[in-house]
Design a protein around this motif. Structure first.
Motif, short mmCIF file in Angstrom:
data_model
loop_
_atom_site.label_atom_id
_atom_site.label_comp_id
_atom_site.label_asym_id
_atom_site.label_seq_id
_atom_site.Cartn_x
_atom_site.Cartn_y
_atom_site.Cartn_z
N TRP A 35 -5.12 106.11 60.46
CA TRP A 35 -6.54 106.05 60.75
C TRP A 35 -7.19 105.19 59.66
CZ3 TRP A 35 -9.59 107.48 64.73
CH2 TRP A 35 -9.06 108.37 65.68
N TYR A 36 -8.02 104.24 60.13
CA TYR A 36 -8.81 103.41 59.24
C TYR A 36 -10.29 103.66 59.52
CZ TYR A 36 -5.09 100.33 57.47
OH TYR A 36 -3.98 99.80 56.83
N VAL A 37 -11.11 103.46 58.50
CA VAL A 37 -12.55 103.59 58.64
C VAL A 37 -13.21 102.27 58.27
CG1 VAL A 37 -12.86 104.51 56.29
CG2 VAL A 37 -14.61 104.93 58.02
N GLN A 38 -14.26 101.92 59.00
CA GLN A 38 -15.00 100.68 58.72
C GLN A 38 -16.48 101.00 58.62
OE1 GLN A 38 -14.77 97.60 61.79
NE2 GLN A 38 -14.60 96.05 60.21
N CYS A 91 -7.87 104.18 65.19
CA CYS A 91 -6.52 104.74 65.22
C CYS A 91 -5.55 103.56 65.40
CB CYS A 91 -6.41 105.73 66.38
SG CYS A 91 -4.82 106.55 66.50
N VAL A 92 -4.47 103.58 64.66
CA VAL A 92 -3.58 102.43 64.60
C VAL A 92 -2.12 102.90 64.67
CG1 VAL A 92 -2.97 100.38 63.25
CG2 VAL A 92 -5.27 101.33 63.06
N VAL A 93 -1.31 102.16 65.40
CA VAL A 93 0.12 102.43 65.45
C VAL A 93 0.87 101.19 64.98
CG1 VAL A 93 0.38 101.70 67.87
CG2 VAL A 93 2.01 103.30 66.89
N ILE A 102 -1.15 97.79 65.53
CA ILE A 102 -1.77 97.73 66.85
C ILE A 102 -2.91 98.73 66.85
CG2 ILE A 102 -1.40 98.12 69.31
CD1 ILE A 102 1.66 97.39 68.43
N TRP A 103 -4.11 98.24 67.15
CA TRP A 103 -5.34 98.98 66.90
C TRP A 103 -5.95 99.50 68.19
CZ3 TRP A 103 -7.75 98.89 61.85
CH2 TRP A 103 -7.02 98.17 60.90
#
Lengths: 113, 116
Positions: A35-38, A91-93, A102-103
């Motif tokens: 998980w990334y946050v922007q 969410c990213v794999v 892959i986002w």
């Protein structure tokens, strides 16, 4: 092929209430998940990652996520939302190559006072 | 320490023009990545450098897009004959390593490209 689906484009919660951001993935092998946050006008920041160790992953700022292989899910949670949590979450794999991410399309988290 | 920086932060150009977008990675990071983020979507992988060489350019959409990293540090993404569909935020990231195990990617703030 790998893919990610974030089930909500927007989530709105009141400050102090729990947060749930939903993510489902598809992968032909055991994936790494992130998980990334922007935040507005800031770079993407890694919140947490799952790389085949413990299925419950703790990240920064009180966030955690649980990897559920049977449900192909990796939902992000936080017990109590804070105004500073307002941001977009991705969410990213990982792809077949670990570097290729892959986002999902992102979920905008809105915090109501 | 300093993070990943990208310049310019905003670029407006006309259809058909050539543009260059610059990325300064974190010092000591050997791996560098470019992504493109269109409105309402997550980032899309473009290219990955390990040192000076492009280890994977499979995400570049066509031959109008090209990227270099001549000294293994700063990278430039070059777009020829820009089209309106190229309008997006271009993100750069760097990491200590690349393939062979996950290395956290640190992202810059991006360059917003608008093609009129």
């Amino acid at each position: 092929a790998q893919s990610v689906t974030q089930l909500d484009s927007h989530v709105s919660v009141s400050e102090g209430t729990p947060v749930l951001l939903r993510c489902n993935y598809s992968s032909s092998y055991s994936p790494s998940l992130f998980w990334y946050v922007q935040h507005p006008n800031k770079g993407l920041q890694l919140l947490l990652k799952y790389t085949s160790a413990a299925t419950l992953v703790k990240g920064i700022n009180g966030f955690e996520a649980e990897f559920k292989k049977s449900e192909t899910s990796f939902h992000l949670t936080k017990p109590s939302a804070h105004m500073s949590d307002a941001a977009e979450y991705f969410c990213v794999v990982s792809g077949r190559s670990n570097y290729q991410l892959i986002w999902g399309a992102g979920t905008k988290l809105i915090i109501k006072p | 320490g300093a993070g990943v920086s990208q310049t310019p932060s905003n670029k407006v150009t006309e259809k058909g023009k050539y543009v260059e977008l610059r990325c300064d990675p974190i010092s000591g990071h050997t791996a560098l990545y470019w992504y493109r983020q269109s409105l309402g979507q997550g980032p899309e992988f473009l290219i990955y450098f390990q040192g000076t060489g492009a280890a994977d350019d499979s995400g570049l959409p066509n031959d109008r897009f090209f990227a270099v990293r001549p000294e293994g540090s700063v990278s430039t993404l070059k777009i020829q004959r820009t089209e309106r569909g190229d309008s997006a935020v271009y993100l750069c990231a760097s990491s200590l390593g690349g393939a062979g195990g996950y290395n956290e990617q640190f992202f810059g703030p991006g360059t917003r490209l608008t093609v009129l």
